[in-house]
Design a protein around this motif. Sequence first.
Motif, PDB file in Angstrom:
ATOM      1  N   PHE A  84      -0.345  10.474   1.273  1.00  0.00           N
ATOM      2  CA  PHE A  84      -1.017  10.557   0.471  1.00  0.00           C
ATOM      3  C   PHE A  84      -1.563   9.146   0.638  1.00  0.00           C
ATOM      4  O   PHE A  84      -1.370   8.351   0.948  1.00  0.00           O
ATOM      5  N   ASP A  85      -2.938   9.416  -0.444  1.00  0.00           N
ATOM      6  CA  ASP A  85      -4.154   8.604  -0.378  1.00  0.00           C
ATOM      7  C   ASP A  85      -3.407   7.414  -1.975  1.00  0.00           C
ATOM      8  O   ASP A  85      -2.398   8.193  -2.740  1.00  0.00           O
ATOM      9  N   PRO A  86      -3.495   6.495  -1.340  1.00  0.00           N
ATOM     10  CA  PRO A  86      -2.832   5.148  -2.461  1.00  0.00           C
ATOM     11  C   PRO A  86      -3.694   5.434  -3.603  1.00  0.00           C
ATOM     12  O   PRO A  86      -4.838   5.694  -4.263  1.00  0.00           O
ATOM     13  N   THR A  87      -3.184   5.549  -4.552  1.00  0.00           N
ATOM     14  CA  THR A  87      -3.026   5.468  -6.243  1.00  0.00           C
ATOM     15  C   THR A  87      -4.230   3.965  -6.188  1.00  0.00           C
ATOM     16  O   THR A  87      -4.152   2.992  -5.876  1.00  0.00           O
ATOM     17  N   PRO A  88      -5.706   4.647  -6.971  1.00  0.00           N
ATOM     18  CA  PRO A  88      -6.260   3.553  -7.495  1.00  0.00           C
ATOM     19  C   PRO A  88      -6.665   3.108  -9.070  1.00  0.00           C
ATOM     20  O   PRO A  88      -5.676   3.203  -9.866  1.00  0.00           O
ATOM     21  N   GLU A  89      -7.077   1.642  -8.647  1.00  0.00           N
ATOM     22  CA  GLU A  89      -6.786   1.057 -10.481  1.00  0.00           C
ATOM     23  C   GLU A  89      -7.982   2.000 -11.434  1.00  0.00           C
ATOM     24  O   GLU A  89      -8.691   2.641 -11.056  1.00  0.00           O
ATOM     25  N   ASP A  90      -7.335   1.998 -12.024  1.00  0.00           N
ATOM     26  CA  ASP A  90      -8.083   2.147 -13.538  1.00  0.00           C
ATOM     27  C   ASP A  90      -8.417   1.466 -14.775  1.00  0.00           C
ATOM     28  O   ASP A  90      -7.730   0.855 -15.560  1.00  0.00           O
ATOM     29  N   SER A  91      -9.111   0.482 -14.801  1.00  0.00           N
ATOM     30  CA  SER A  91      -9.701  -0.766 -16.041  1.00  0.00           C
ATOM     31  C   SER A  91      -9.736  -0.139 -17.145  1.00  0.00           C
ATOM     32  O   SER A  91      -9.159  -0.599 -18.455  1.00  0.00           O
TER      33      SER A  91
ATOM     34  N   ALA B  77      -0.242  -4.230 -11.461  1.00  0.00           N
ATOM     35  CA  ALA B  77       0.569  -3.109 -11.266  1.00  0.00           C
ATOM     36  C   ALA B  77      -0.076  -2.095 -13.344  1.00  0.00           C
ATOM     37  O   ALA B  77      -0.313  -0.653 -12.948  1.00  0.00           O
ATOM     38  N   LYS B  78       0.008  -2.660 -13.718  1.00  0.00           N
ATOM     39  CA  LYS B  78      -0.679  -2.302 -15.322  1.00  0.00           C
ATOM     40  C   LYS B  78      -2.039  -1.423 -15.127  1.00  0.00           C
ATOM     41  O   LYS B  78      -2.008  -0.645 -16.313  1.00  0.00           O
ATOM     42  N   SER B  79      -3.077  -1.978 -14.897  1.00  0.00           N
ATOM     43  CA  SER B  79      -4.179  -1.187 -14.137  1.00  0.00           C
ATOM     44  C   SER B  79      -4.553   0.415 -13.209  1.00  0.00           C
ATOM     45  O   SER B  79      -4.976   0.243 -12.771  1.00  0.00           O
ATOM     46  N   LEU B  80      -2.873   0.552 -12.659  1.00  0.00           N
ATOM     47  CA  LEU B  80      -2.873   1.373 -11.420  1.00  0.00           C
ATOM     48  C   LEU B  80      -3.110   3.067 -12.509  1.00  0.00           C
ATOM     49  O   LEU B  80      -2.438   2.974 -13.603  1.00  0.00           O
TER      50      LEU B  80
ATOM     51  N   SER C 229       0.669  -1.179  -0.071  1.00  0.00           N
ATOM     52  CA  SER C 229      -0.420   0.457   0.265  1.00  0.00           C
ATOM     53  C   SER C 229       0.645   1.556  -0.252  1.00  0.00           C
ATOM     54  O   SER C 229       0.101   2.121  -0.398  1.00  0.00           O
ATOM     55  N   GLY C 230       2.626   1.253   0.528  1.00  0.00           N
ATOM     56  CA  GLY C 230       2.946   2.066   0.818  1.00  0.00           C
ATOM     57  C   GLY C 230       3.582   2.737  -0.814  1.00  0.00           C
ATOM     58  O   GLY C 230       3.466   4.029  -0.852  1.00  0.00           O
ATOM     59  N   SER C 231       3.680   1.466  -2.022  1.00  0.00           N
ATOM     60  CA  SER C 231       3.504   2.028  -2.993  1.00  0.00           C
ATOM     61  C   SER C 231       2.606   2.506  -4.020  1.00  0.00           C
ATOM     62  O   SER C 231       2.820   3.199  -4.359  1.00  0.00           O
ATOM     63  N   LEU C 232       1.630   2.444  -3.492  1.00  0.00           N
ATOM     64  CA  LEU C 232       0.139   3.054  -4.356  1.00  0.00           C
ATOM     65  C   LEU C 232       0.684   4.586  -3.509  1.00  0.00           C
ATOM     66  O   LEU C 232      -0.158   5.312  -4.677  1.00  0.00           O
ATOM     67  N   SER C 233       0.560   5.387  -2.442  1.00  0.00           N
ATOM     68  CA  SER C 233       0.866   6.020  -1.789  1.00  0.00           C
ATOM     69  C   SER C 233       2.223   7.006  -2.481  1.00  0.00           C
ATOM     70  O   SER C 233       1.562   7.817  -3.084  1.00  0.00           O
ATOM     71  N   ALA C 234       2.883   6.454  -2.760  1.00  0.00           N
ATOM     72  CA  ALA C 234       3.847   6.377  -3.365  1.00  0.00           C
ATOM     73  C   ALA C 234       4.114   7.403  -5.020  1.00  0.00           C
ATOM     74  O   ALA C 234       4.535   7.767  -6.130  1.00  0.00           O
ATOM     75  N   LEU C 235       2.931   6.339  -5.611  1.00  0.00           N
ATOM     76  CA  LEU C 235       2.192   6.606  -7.001  1.00  0.00           C
ATOM     77  C   LEU C 235       1.915   7.520  -6.781  1.00  0.00           C
ATOM     78  O   LEU C 235       1.594   8.707  -8.194  1.00  0.00           O
TER      79      LEU C 235
END
Length: 353
Positions: A192-199, A79-82, A45-51
């Motif tokens: 930082f909020d975690p980056t959500p997925e984007d289909s 990861a490729k759907s982030l 989850s920390g990496s999603l915040s870094a993104l």
Amino acid sequence: MSGFSFTLRTRRSLLLGRAIVRTYASAPSPHALVYLEHRGGQLDSGSLSALTAASQLGGQVTGLVVGSPDEVPKVVEKAKSLKGLTTLLHSSSPSYAQSLPEILSPLLQKLLTSSPYTHVVSSHSSSAKSLLPRVAAQLDVPALSDVTSVEHDGSSNTTTFTRPIYAGNAVATVRAPSSLSLKFFTVRSTAFDPTPEDSSASVEVKALDPVEASSPTEHVSISLTKSERPELATASKVVSGGRALKNAETFEKTIYPLADLLGAAVGASRAAVDAGYCDNSLQVGQTGKVVAPELYMALGISGAIQHLAGMKDSKLIVAVNKDGDAPIFQVADVGLVADLYEAVPQIMEKMKQ
């Protein structure tokens, strides 16, 4: 480097019917490389915040996934759907399985030498805190840690960061100048909020050849504390106990039932951990985990500066302590001056009704 052409017409040039053309170089657009950590095929989850922090720079964002051949394909697929990711790099090797900084740093050093990247970003994890400064030192550039906000000025090609100092009692504002071509920083995940997925995300995926490296460091084993409760660093509710719990048995009988009733994670002060009441993985504070849940309950915690640094950004802080002058009440939204052995059973009884 690209440039813009501006036409300047002076009175003399107009008389001659000729324009003087000058070309000015533009600042490079930000291009961040984000080191994406993972465990068991799942992104941390920390990496999603870094993104998210990398996306706030306003330019391209490239992700980097490194690991064993068994795990990397699963992580790449997720990861490729982030959202916000433009390119995804991945490299797999049996030697990358344990993410030792001595083994990974040659890969990053090769990738970043004469590269298009302007920023290198990761979460403020134990692994990244070992890896990024090592690579930064090898490239002879500074690194910034535990960043809580980031802003890039394209006109001056400078990046401004904020980070807590003095156990969170002050906030430093740091500006990286345009002369610094590569800027390394780790981010505090709770900021930082975690980056959500984007289909609908369209991400270019590229494989990198591993860079073999020898190391005097050998990975021996990993010891993980397993729990069915939420993970402390990312939980929306946390119940923490302090030195007042007396011993490990009392800590378990008092804190755990309340946490289970709330669906919360369990935390502890440094004093409780040092006294052996619980595992050090539960420590909240400057030398432990930094949390910012929706609800933080501090039971029998006096509120030393070291502890406050790890939880004072929580949305709602509830404190129970029989000492009305305890520092914890200075940051608490709701405070109860009472004996926790009487208050906690009453709180649980009310919640069950």
